[in-house]
Scaffold this active site. Structure first.
Site, PDB file in Angstrom:
ATOM      1  CB  CYS A   1      -0.961   0.005   1.188  1.00  0.00           C
ATOM      2  SG  CYS A   1      -0.173   0.263   2.790  1.00  0.00           S
ATOM      3  CB  THR A   2       0.106   4.846  -0.531  1.00  0.00           C
ATOM      4  OG1 THR A   2      -0.979   4.828   0.384  1.00  0.00           O
ATOM      5  CG2 THR A   2      -0.430   4.787  -1.934  1.00  0.00           C
TER       6      THR A   2
END
Length: 109
Positions: free
Chosen positions: A9-10
């Site tokens: 994920c970011t």
């Protein structure tokens, strides 16, 4: 079916690990073998081996960012989704993967 995947994920924290767990639960609930690598803030964990990838039927990339080592999956069917998709409905997602590949589940396995 044998599934390998990568979750990232970011932020590289919560969604990465939640997506990994949900992907594993969804695949196992549908009777598939699964191994998921994470690429997060602390680096790569559960790194997929060449053998894992060679024997896999499909690669699932539950990612919100560009990941490292994607070239390892050349020649394999790759399904790319956002981590959110896997987190919200892991079983429904795996069912869609089965349909797209024409695979029947082995329920209870």
């Amino acid at each position: 079916m044998k599934i390998v995947g990568v979750a990232a994920c970011t932020a590289g924290v919560a969604h990465t690990y939640i997506a990994k767990e949900k992907l594993i639960r969804g695949a196992k609930a549908r009777g598939h073998e699964v191994k998921v690598e994470t690429q997060g803030t602390i680096g790569t964990e559960n790194k997929l081996t060449k053998e894992d990838i060679a024997t896999a039927d499909v690669v699932i990339l539950a990612v919100d960012i560009k990941i490292g080592g994607e070239e390892r999956f050349k020649g394999k069917p790759i399904i790319r989704v956002k981590t959110e998709t896997v987190i919200k409905s892991p079983i429904k997602f795996i069912e869609k993967v089965e349909q797209s590949l024409g695979v029947s589940p082995t329920l209870g396995g």
